[in-house]
Write a protein that holds these residues in place. Structure first.
Motif, PDB file in Angstrom:
ATOM      1  N   TYR A   1       0.823  -1.199   0.000  1.00 23.97           N
ATOM      2  CA  TYR A   1       0.000   0.000   0.000  1.00 23.97           C
ATOM      3  C   TYR A   1       0.857   1.248   0.000  1.00 23.97           C
ATOM      4  O   TYR A   1       1.875   1.333   0.687  1.00 23.97           O
ATOM      5  CB  TYR A   1      -0.955  -0.027   1.200  1.00 23.97           C
ATOM      6  CG  TYR A   1      -1.965  -1.140   1.040  1.00 23.97           C
ATOM      7  CD1 TYR A   1      -1.664  -2.432   1.451  1.00 23.97           C
ATOM      8  CD2 TYR A   1      -3.187  -0.907   0.424  1.00 23.97           C
ATOM      9  CE1 TYR A   1      -2.568  -3.471   1.252  1.00 23.97           C
ATOM     10  CE2 TYR A   1      -4.105  -1.932   0.241  1.00 23.97           C
ATOM     11  CZ  TYR A   1      -3.785  -3.212   0.651  1.00 23.97           C
ATOM     12  OH  TYR A   1      -4.671  -4.233   0.451  1.00 23.97           O
ATOM     13  N   ARG A   2       0.439   2.221  -0.789  1.00 20.41           N
ATOM     14  CA  ARG A   2       1.241   3.422  -0.997  1.00 20.41           C
ATOM     15  C   ARG A   2       0.735   4.631  -0.220  1.00 20.41           C
ATOM     16  O   ARG A   2       1.514   5.416   0.296  1.00 20.41           O
ATOM     17  CB  ARG A   2       1.261   3.764  -2.494  1.00 20.41           C
ATOM     18  CG  ARG A   2       2.154   4.927  -2.867  1.00 20.41           C
ATOM     19  CD  ARG A   2       1.972   5.305  -4.324  1.00 20.41           C
ATOM     20  NE  ARG A   2       0.668   5.914  -4.565  1.00 20.41           N
ATOM     21  CZ  ARG A   2       0.272   6.345  -5.759  1.00 20.41           C
ATOM     22  NH1 ARG A   2       1.057   6.234  -6.810  1.00 20.41           N
ATOM     23  NH2 ARG A   2      -0.929   6.889  -5.903  1.00 20.41           N
ATOM     24  N   ASP A   3      -0.566   4.811  -0.169  1.00 17.35           N
ATOM     25  CA  ASP A   3      -1.140   6.010   0.435  1.00 17.35           C
ATOM     26  C   ASP A   3      -1.998   5.634   1.643  1.00 17.35           C
ATOM     27  O   ASP A   3      -2.710   4.624   1.607  1.00 17.35           O
ATOM     28  CB  ASP A   3      -1.983   6.776  -0.585  1.00 17.35           C
ATOM     29  CG  ASP A   3      -1.150   7.297  -1.726  1.00 17.35           C
ATOM     30  OD1 ASP A   3      -1.341   6.823  -2.864  1.00 17.35           O
ATOM     31  OD2 ASP A   3      -0.290   8.159  -1.478  1.00 17.35           O
ATOM     32  N   TRP A   4      -1.956   6.500   2.675  1.00 20.85           N
ATOM     33  CA  TRP A   4      -2.567   6.180   3.960  1.00 20.85           C
ATOM     34  C   TRP A   4      -3.394   7.348   4.479  1.00 20.85           C
ATOM     35  O   TRP A   4      -3.061   8.519   4.250  1.00 20.85           O
ATOM     36  CB  TRP A   4      -1.472   5.857   4.981  1.00 20.85           C
ATOM     37  CG  TRP A   4      -0.700   4.643   4.601  1.00 20.85           C
ATOM     38  CD1 TRP A   4       0.337   4.565   3.723  1.00 20.85           C
ATOM     39  CD2 TRP A   4      -0.925   3.316   5.081  1.00 20.85           C
ATOM     40  NE1 TRP A   4       0.776   3.268   3.614  1.00 20.85           N
ATOM     41  CE2 TRP A   4       0.020   2.483   4.443  1.00 20.85           C
ATOM     42  CE3 TRP A   4      -1.820   2.749   5.981  1.00 20.85           C
ATOM     43  CZ2 TRP A   4       0.088   1.110   4.690  1.00 20.85           C
ATOM     44  CZ3 TRP A   4      -1.746   1.391   6.227  1.00 20.85           C
ATOM     45  CH2 TRP A   4      -0.810   0.580   5.578  1.00 20.85           C
ATOM     46  N   GLY A   5      -4.455   7.013   5.197  1.00 22.00           N
ATOM     47  CA  GLY A   5      -5.211   8.024   5.908  1.00 22.00           C
ATOM     48  C   GLY A   5      -4.528   8.381   7.223  1.00 22.00           C
ATOM     49  O   GLY A   5      -3.489   7.815   7.575  1.00 22.00           O
ATOM     50  N   GLN A   6      -5.148   9.286   7.952  1.00 23.14           N
ATOM     51  CA  GLN A   6      -4.553   9.778   9.194  1.00 23.14           C
ATOM     52  C   GLN A   6      -4.892   8.901  10.394  1.00 23.14           C
ATOM     53  O   GLN A   6      -4.285   9.044  11.452  1.00 23.14           O
ATOM     54  CB  GLN A   6      -5.012  11.224   9.465  1.00 23.14           C
ATOM     55  CG  GLN A   6      -6.380  11.364  10.124  1.00 23.14           C
ATOM     56  CD  GLN A   6      -7.543  11.029   9.197  1.00 23.14           C
ATOM     57  OE1 GLN A   6      -7.367  10.843   7.998  1.00 23.14           O
ATOM     58  NE2 GLN A   6      -8.751  10.956   9.760  1.00 23.14           N
ATOM     59  N   GLY A   7      -5.873   8.030  10.245  1.00 23.86           N
ATOM     60  CA  GLY A   7      -6.238   7.113  11.319  1.00 23.86           C
ATOM     61  C   GLY A   7      -7.402   7.601  12.149  1.00 23.86           C
ATOM     62  O   GLY A   7      -7.649   8.811  12.255  1.00 23.86           O
ATOM     63  N   THR A   8      -8.125   6.643  12.722  1.00 20.48           N
ATOM     64  CA  THR A   8      -9.230   6.949  13.631  1.00 20.48           C
ATOM     65  C   THR A   8      -9.167   5.969  14.798  1.00 20.48           C
ATOM     66  O   THR A   8      -8.948   4.773  14.594  1.00 20.48           O
ATOM     67  CB  THR A   8     -10.586   6.901  12.898  1.00 20.48           C
ATOM     68  OG1 THR A   8     -11.621   7.332  13.770  1.00 20.48           O
ATOM     69  CG2 THR A   8     -10.908   5.507  12.371  1.00 20.48           C
ATOM     70  N   GLN A   9      -9.359   6.475  16.000  1.00 18.73           N
ATOM     71  CA  GLN A   9      -9.210   5.659  17.199  1.00 18.73           C
ATOM     72  C   GLN A   9     -10.476   4.848  17.471  1.00 18.73           C
ATOM     73  O   GLN A   9     -11.590   5.387  17.445  1.00 18.73           O
ATOM     74  CB  GLN A   9      -8.914   6.550  18.413  1.00 18.73           C
ATOM     75  CG  GLN A   9      -8.831   5.818  19.733  1.00 18.73           C
ATOM     76  CD  GLN A   9      -7.596   4.958  19.856  1.00 18.73           C
ATOM     77  OE1 GLN A   9      -6.489   5.387  19.530  1.00 18.73           O
ATOM     78  NE2 GLN A   9      -7.764   3.715  20.340  1.00 18.73           N
ATOM     79  N   VAL A  10     -10.279   3.574  17.755  1.00 14.42           N
ATOM     80  CA  VAL A  10     -11.364   2.695  18.203  1.00 14.42           C
ATOM     81  C   VAL A  10     -10.982   2.156  19.574  1.00 14.42           C
ATOM     82  O   VAL A  10      -9.895   1.595  19.743  1.00 14.42           O
ATOM     83  CB  VAL A  10     -11.599   1.542  17.217  1.00 14.42           C
ATOM     84  CG1 VAL A  10     -12.572   0.524  17.802  1.00 14.42           C
ATOM     85  CG2 VAL A  10     -12.114   2.073  15.888  1.00 14.42           C
ATOM     86  N   THR A  11     -11.866   2.345  20.548  1.00 12.57           N
ATOM     87  CA  THR A  11     -11.625   1.864  21.901  1.00 12.57           C
ATOM     88  C   THR A  11     -12.792   0.989  22.339  1.00 12.57           C
ATOM     89  O   THR A  11     -13.946   1.421  22.292  1.00 12.57           O
ATOM     90  CB  THR A  11     -11.467   3.035  22.888  1.00 12.57           C
ATOM     91  OG1 THR A  11     -10.396   3.881  22.444  1.00 12.57           O
ATOM     92  CG2 THR A  11     -11.155   2.522  24.280  1.00 12.57           C
ATOM     93  N   VAL A  12     -12.478  -0.242  22.731  1.00 13.57           N
ATOM     94  CA  VAL A  12     -13.501  -1.191  23.170  1.00 13.57           C
ATOM     95  C   VAL A  12     -13.251  -1.513  24.640  1.00 13.57           C
ATOM     96  O   VAL A  12     -12.177  -2.018  24.992  1.00 13.57           O
ATOM     97  CB  VAL A  12     -13.474  -2.475  22.327  1.00 13.57           C
ATOM     98  CG1 VAL A  12     -14.625  -3.402  22.735  1.00 13.57           C
ATOM     99  CG2 VAL A  12     -13.553  -2.152  20.846  1.00 13.57           C
ATOM    100  N   SER A  13     -14.234  -1.239  25.466  1.00 17.04           N
ATOM    101  CA  SER A  13     -14.090  -1.485  26.898  1.00 17.04           C
ATOM    102  C   SER A  13     -14.805  -2.778  27.290  1.00 17.04           C
ATOM    103  O   SER A  13     -15.810  -3.152  26.697  1.00 17.04           O
ATOM    104  CB  SER A  13     -14.646  -0.314  27.692  1.00 17.04           C
ATOM    105  OG  SER A  13     -16.012  -0.105  27.354  1.00 17.04           O
ATOM    106  N   SER A  14     -14.271  -3.423  28.310  1.00 17.97           N
ATOM    107  CA  SER A  14     -14.846  -4.698  28.754  1.00 17.97           C
ATOM    108  C   SER A  14     -15.967  -4.481  29.755  1.00 17.97           C
ATOM    109  O   SER A  14     -16.180  -3.386  30.240  1.00 17.97           O
ATOM    110  CB  SER A  14     -13.753  -5.569  29.376  1.00 17.97           C
ATOM    111  OG  SER A  14     -13.143  -4.890  30.441  1.00 17.97           O
TER     112      SER A  14
END
Length: 129
Positions: free
Chosen positions: A116-129
C-alpha cells in the motif's frame, strides 16, 4: 496520489458495533485501487485486517473473520469497515490505505503493509470490557 480520510471511530463496550468510513479522493478512478484497513496498537507493528479489490474480492485477517466486513461504494468513493462483536483486543488506531494503481493486480487482496502506498490519518477505536 490519493487522499484518504477516515471517520467513524469511537468508544464502545465489548460486543458492540462500529462502522468506519474512508473517503477516497483521487484523479484516478476509484476502481483503480485495491483498498485495505489496517490497525495499530502503540508500540506494535501496524497489521492488515481487511482488504477489498475493485471486483469485490475480499480478504480478512483471521482474528476478524466473521466479525468485520469490508465493502466499497463506487458512487460515494468510500471504503467501509463494519465491525461487529467488538472485543477489547480490537482497541487500536485504524487506518485505511490504497495501493499503487499501476500495479499488476493480485490473486488475493493483500494484507501486507508494503503493498500500500497512500494512507489516511487514522481513527481511534476503543472497546471497553
Amino acid at each position: 496520489r490519493v487522499q484518504l480520510v477516515e471517520s467513524g471511530g469511537g468508544s464502545v463496550q465489548s460486543g458492540g458495533s462500529l462502522r468506519l468510513s474512508c473517503v477516497v479522493t483521487s484523479e484516478d478512478d476509484f476502481n483503480s485501487y485495491c483498498l485495505g484497513w489496517f490497525r495499530q496498537v502503540p508500540g506494535m507493528r501496524r497489521e492488515g485486517i481487511a482488504a477489498a479489490d475493485f471486483d469485490g474480492r475480499t480478504n480478512y485477517e483471521d482474528s476478524v473473520k466473521g466479525r468485520f466486513t469490508i465493502s466499497r461504494d463506487y458512487a460515494k468513493k468510500t471504503l467501509y469497515l463494519q465491525m461487529d462483536s467488538l472485543k477489547p483486543e480490537d482497541t487500536a488506531i485504524y487506518y485505511c490505505a490504497a495501493d499503487d494503481p499501476g500495479g499488476l493486480g493480485y490473486t488475493t487482496p493483500p494484507l501486507a503493509e508494503y503493498h500500500y502506498r497512500d494512507w489516511g490519518q487514522g481513527t481511534q477505536v476503543t472497546v471497553s470490557s
